[in-house]
Motif scaffolding. Structure first.
Motif, PDB file in Angstrom:
ATOM      1  N   MET A 197      74.091 121.705  14.682  1.00  0.00           N
ATOM      2  CA  MET A 197      74.877 122.256  15.778  1.00  0.00           C
ATOM      3  C   MET A 197      76.358 122.033  15.502  1.00  0.00           C
ATOM      4  O   MET A 197      77.199 122.890  15.750  1.00  0.00           O
ATOM      5  N   ALA A 200      77.508 124.475  13.073  1.00  0.00           N
ATOM      6  CA  ALA A 200      77.666 125.799  13.673  1.00  0.00           C
ATOM      7  C   ALA A 200      78.969 125.892  14.440  1.00  0.00           C
ATOM      8  O   ALA A 200      79.688 126.886  14.345  1.00  0.00           O
ATOM      9  N   SER A 201      79.313 124.824  15.195  1.00  0.00           N
ATOM     10  CA  SER A 201      80.547 124.920  15.970  1.00  0.00           C
ATOM     11  C   SER A 201      81.768 124.801  15.055  1.00  0.00           C
ATOM     12  O   SER A 201      82.801 125.387  15.329  1.00  0.00           O
ATOM     13  N   ALA A 205      81.115 128.957  16.037  1.00  0.00           N
ATOM     14  CA  ALA A 205      80.215 129.448  17.064  1.00  0.00           C
ATOM     15  C   ALA A 205      80.530 128.758  18.371  1.00  0.00           C
ATOM     16  O   ALA A 205      80.814 127.565  18.398  1.00  0.00           O
ATOM     17  N   ALA A 210      75.816 128.683  19.599  1.00  0.00           N
ATOM     18  CA  ALA A 210      75.163 127.703  18.748  1.00  0.00           C
ATOM     19  C   ALA A 210      73.805 127.344  19.338  1.00  0.00           C
ATOM     20  O   ALA A 210      72.807 127.221  18.630  1.00  0.00           O
ATOM     21  N   GLU A 213      71.447 130.500  18.957  1.00  0.00           N
ATOM     22  CA  GLU A 213      71.174 130.983  17.605  1.00  0.00           C
ATOM     23  C   GLU A 213      70.700 129.882  16.664  1.00  0.00           C
ATOM     24  O   GLU A 213      70.079 130.172  15.644  1.00  0.00           O
ATOM     25  N   ILE A 214      71.026 128.639  16.977  1.00  0.00           N
ATOM     26  CA  ILE A 214      70.603 127.551  16.075  1.00  0.00           C
ATOM     27  C   ILE A 214      69.531 126.697  16.738  1.00  0.00           C
ATOM     28  O   ILE A 214      68.447 126.504  16.202  1.00  0.00           O
TER      29      ILE A 214
ATOM     30  N   THR C   9      78.469 119.713  20.371  1.00  0.00           N
ATOM     31  CA  THR C   9      79.199 120.956  20.590  1.00  0.00           C
ATOM     32  C   THR C   9      80.221 120.834  21.710  1.00  0.00           C
ATOM     33  O   THR C   9      80.677 121.829  22.247  1.00  0.00           O
TER      34      THR C   9
END
Lengths: 300, 382, 269
Positions: A197, A200-201, A205, A210, A213-214, C9
């Motif tokens: 993750m 991805a970020s 994303a 994220a 899609e992940i 995130t």
């Protein structure tokens, strides 16, 4: 060099070969024999009867017949089939809706909190099915706890019809099935590597992207396992619909019990049983294939 | 299978009075003949024969997957081969189950019983042999003393360090006086210092007890340090069985030469008794074992000597260029290029009073004729 | 605290407060209904209310005073106890044999032994009824024990196999090299170490049998009716508050067994 060539290449069998082979076979069969008691039990009480059921479904008083199956096309049976699938889909969907966020949060909690949450998930698992169904009956009935509360608060004037119908059955079944979805899902979420993750970020994303899609694709194997369990268990469910449905929600399993116990119609009961068995195994196989594909898509 | 009367005697010779005679009584020779074990198409043991002398410390050395552990497990009785014969003394044991073979065994991960104390672990094999309580206590104490763990009998396994666990495992494997001791990479889980210390301990114990020992390792240094003889195994075949020194100095196959020690090889042409290296004739100490035309000259960094002028007489020679010196503390390794592209290494003792040749200088390399090893590449056994 | 990032995130805890609220509600949904039964069982009224207006033990007295309920309880406990023994022994033997042997057939055997988990219980019940009818095992303790063992064996197999996976099989080998026969090595070395898995499996088997309704409904008639069968039939007719008392007792038992199994699992590590 100490390597020696065998004294006589062409002659007789190599030393001890036969004795070793028979010994190996003996040992393996002794080990396998340890599972014999369990095997005999399951064989005589599961496999044998399933074969018998199949036989009963195709063999009537005048030889082979498909009559028991053609009878299933009758509208009453069709309605049962539709109700069963409707309920199974609805229950599975609601379980995903409630179970996914719970597993997601639980998998990210500190070990202490996570084990507390999982204890709450396991508790209904260990409590008698009948007790839980009874609890819902008490809560949802006409003069039950929920109706009383709602009326006391002045939100409604007349009691809502919450039980002995489709609504009550659905609520009760979601409650029963939820742990079956959460346990495998939680287990699979625990194994997800959060660096993915982060990566991805880092690549730009948004958190939401994220996640969808992940993260979600990675949880599909666990989710698939839970969904299979819930759906298949729902298809053959008996106790909760029988009590919370109040006779108004006719499930496939209830139809089987009724054909057998009430009408003594073994032909119909066995045909219904075979259809349920085939549906169950078919769905398991199909979803097994699908989750295999999911697992592949998950990059494993 | 185990001699009940021996239980009344001493557990084993105590530290002070290890005599060769008593040691011999407690060990048996092992003879392995034509062992074959396949897993499907894979041959884990491919016609293996080896004789291990009574009281010998024999190491099975090979890379992982070579079949060395499989061979050990066949001796222990946990892997059943397809065919072959194994005798302990004069008794065929291949058809005996493990518990009737009377062997002591030490596993890589020690396999101590975590639900028992140290003393209970040691007493386990004695209880199986119905040894009396008082004697068990006495023998456990003696065994603990022997591995220098005296007084730790009441400890739980979890309270022990890695080295201590190793000692308990060792004591447990010998306390019931087995005739044969099998060890499967017993030291590989320990760190380097502890490992070297334990190598010494195991060797000392072996000398005290005189028990026939088969030791599996993939660590050539460990094998060279500890063993009476070493059997090098590769691809399920025994490559060579020899003492550490012979194995190092006179490897019989290309595999053995490369697996043990650091080696560099150069192509040579063989015609009859004459050998040419890059067009120059070289001498061999003994007649060649193989007659193939294209073979390899095996050179180790420590047999090579560097000369600015001509090498000493009685040496084979080769000219090259210094490429680089690498300082390694106790020694200096010089990398030399020969024939433009091939690289050799020369190791010599580090001495502060020596000046090093600048990279690029021309140099002569020499090595004693008796150190010349020439072997065909590939499977040397053909 | 709330402003700290919750995940890699960079979403803060505050931003996903809604998620925590949803989870709390789901947990309430999972646990509360069952627990509400407990106080209601002490109500004095025929109509169960929460909170009860007046307290009494009358439903517990009704339960203990009824010969039928008492008899059903004894049957249930007998069957559960015996099922626990049968399923744990056969399941553990199978798990050990299948784990240690390397035969290909073993894989098929373990799939077969887990079949009862996949087949709908109603079908198992109908099939068992069919099989028992000619040999007169319907409405007997033995019949119930055998039928419930079928349900419990897959879970015992899974639990004990998991235990075997964590066990270092070298230990059994070392015991055998020291002179222990295989069965003796199993009893003295392996079993003591997979003990917690076996006990968890036994608890599971007990609770599976105790809670089982559908099979008992079909095959346990007359004076061999189990507690759950009687409860089911009573619930189908009317909502008898005695059942609240019985339920409370069963919940207490569940909590006890769950605590026990959690304890065993924590000790396993």
């Amino acid at each position: 060099m100490t390597r020696t060539t065998p004294a006589n290449d062409s002659a007789a069998e190599p030393t001890n070969r036969r004795a070793l082979r028979s010994q190996a076979r003996g040992e393996q069969s002794r080990l396998l024999a340890l599972s014999l008691p369990a095997f005999i039990l399951v064989g005589t009480l599961v496999l044998l009867p399933m074969g018998w059921l199949f036989w009963l479904s195709v063999y009537g008083s005048d030889g082979f017949t498909l009559e028991n199956y053609t009878r299933l096309l009758h509208p009453a049976y069709k309605e049962t089939l539709i109700t069963t699938f409707e309920l199974a889909f609805l229950v599975t969907g609601l379980c995903i809706l409630l179970g996914y966020p719970l597993s997601y949060v639980a998998s990210q909690l500190s070990p202490r909190w996570a084990s507390l949450v999982m204890l709450c998930v396991l508790f209904p698992f260990w409590t008698s099915l009948l007790v839980r169904t009874y609890a819902w009956l008490v809560l949802l009935q006409r003069r039950g706890v929920i109706n009383t509360w709602l009326m006391d608060m002045g939100l409604i004037d007349t009691p809502l019809k919450l039980v002995h119908n489709f609504t009550g059955t659905t609520i009760g079944m979601v409650h029963i099935m939820l742990p079956f979805l959460v346990l495998p899902l939680y287990a699979s979420m625990k194994t997800i590597d959060f660096d993915l993750m982060k990566a991805a970020s880092n690549l730009g994303a948004s958190p939401t992207r994220a996640f969808w899609e992940i993260y979600v694709p990675l949880t599909l194997p666990g989710l698939g396992a839970g969904v299979i369990l819930v759906f298949v268990l729902s298809l053959g469910f008996y106790v909760t619909p029988a009590l919370l449905g109040g006779g108004r929600v006719m499930m496939w399993a209830m139809q089987i019990e009724r054909s057998m116990a009430v009408y003594g119609d073994w032909g119909a009961a066995s045909a219904l049983g075979v259809v349920l068995l085939v549906m169950t195994l078919g769905i398991l196989w199909l979803l097994g294939r699908l989750t295999g594909a999911f697992a592949g898509a998950g990059g494993r | 299978m185990h001699d009940a009367s021996s239980d009344t005697g001493p557990a084993f010779a105590g530290p002070g009075d290890a005599s060769a005679a008593s040691a011999q009584d407690h060990s048996l020779p092992i003879s392995v003949k034509s062992l074959v074990k396949s897993y499907g198409a894979f041959r884990a043991l491919d016609d293996v024969s080896i004789d291990i002398r009574s009281g010998e410390f024999m190491t099975l050395l090979g890379p992982s997957g070579s079949g060395k552990t499989t061979l050990l497990m066949v001796l222990a009785g946990f892997v059943r081969p397809d065919s072959g014969s194994v005798t302990f003394g004069d008794k065929e044991i291949l058809l005996l189950p493990p518990h009737k073979r009377d062997i002591g065994m030490v596993f890589q991960n020690y396999a101590l019983f975590p639900h028992m104390t140290v003393a209970e672990n040691l007493a386990y094999p004695l209880k199986l042999r119905r040894v009396g309580k008082a004697e068990i206590r006495e023998r456990v104490e003696r065994a603990l003393d022997l591995v220098q763990l005296g007084g730790l009998g009441h400890r739980d396994i979890q309270e022990l360090s890695g080295g201590q666990r190793q000692r308990v495992a060792l004591a447990r494997a010998i306390i019931f006086e087995p005739r044969i001791l099998l060890m499967d990479e017993p030291l590989s889980a320990l760190d380097k210092n502890l490992r070297e210390q334990m190598q010494f301990e195991v060797r000392r114990l072996h000398e005290q007890l005189g028990i026939t020992t088969v030791y599996v390792t993939h660590d050539q240094r460990e094998a060279l340090t500890m063993s009476d003889r070493i059997a090098v195994i590769n691809d399920g075949r025994i490559q060579q069985v020899d003492g550490p020194r012979a194995l190092y100095e006179k490897p019989e196959t290309y595999f053995v030469a490369n697996f043990i020690g650091e080696t560099f090889s150069l192509p040579v042409e063989v015609a009859g008794d004459s050998v040419t290296l890059f067009g120059q004739p070289i001498e061999t100490g003994a007649p060649l074992a193989h007659g193939d035309k294209n073979q390899s000259l095996i050179l180790r960094p420590e047999i090579l000597h560097m000369f600015e002028g001509d090498p000493d007489p009685g040496m084979n020679r080769l000219s090259g260029k210094v490429r680089q010196h690498v300082f390694q503390g106790d020694s200096v390794v010089t990398y030399v290029t020969v024939e433009g592209e091939r690289e050799l290494a020369v190791r010599r003792q580090h001495r502060s009073d020596e000046t090093e040749l600048a990279p690029g200088s021309d140099i002569q390399l020499g090595w004693l004729v008796q150190d010349t090893v020439i072997l065909p590449e590939g499977d040397g056994s053909s | 605290m709330l402003r700290k990032a919750a995940t890699a995130t960079q979403i803060t805890h505050l931003q996903r407060l809604w998620l925590y609220v949803v989870c709390a509600l789901v947990i309430v949904f999972l646990v509360a209904p069952t627990l509400l039964v407990v106080p209601m069982s002490f109500s004095d009224s025929r109509y169960l209310q929460f909170p009860p207006e007046s307290w009494s033990l009358r439903w517990y007295e009704a339960y203990l005073g009824s010969l039928e309920w008492r008899r059903a309880t004894v049957v249930s406990l007998q069957v559960a106890g015996l099922t626990m023994v049968v399923a744990t022994i056969t399941g553990t033997l199978a798990a050990y044999g299948l784990h240690v042997s390397r035969v290909k057939a073993g894989k098929y055997v373990s799939v077969l032994l887990t079949l009862p988990m996949i087949i709908p219980v109603i079908l198992l019940a109908v099939g068992i009824f069919l099989t028992f009818a000619p040999v007169g095992l319907n409405s007997t303790i033995l019949g119930l024990v055998l039928a419930h063992s079928i349900l419990a064996i897959p879970l015992v197999l899974i639990t004990v196999t998991a235990g075997m996976r964590n066990f270092d099989i070298n230990q059994e080998m070392v015991a055998r090299s020291m002179g222990a026969s295989r069965p003796w090595a199993f009893l003295t070395v392996t079993l003591p170490q997979i003990r917690n898995s076996v006990l968890s499996a036994a608890l599971l088997a007990f609770i599976i049998s105790l809670d089982e309704v559908v099979i008992a409904l079909l095959i346990a008639g007359g004076d061999k009716a189990t507690l759950t069968r009687r409860m089911f039939l009573a619930l189908r007719d009317e909502i008898d508050p005695t059942i609240a008392a019985i339920s409370t007792l069963l919940i207490g038992l569940s909590i006890l067994l769950l605590a026990l199994s959690q304890f065993l699992q924590s000790k396993r590590d």
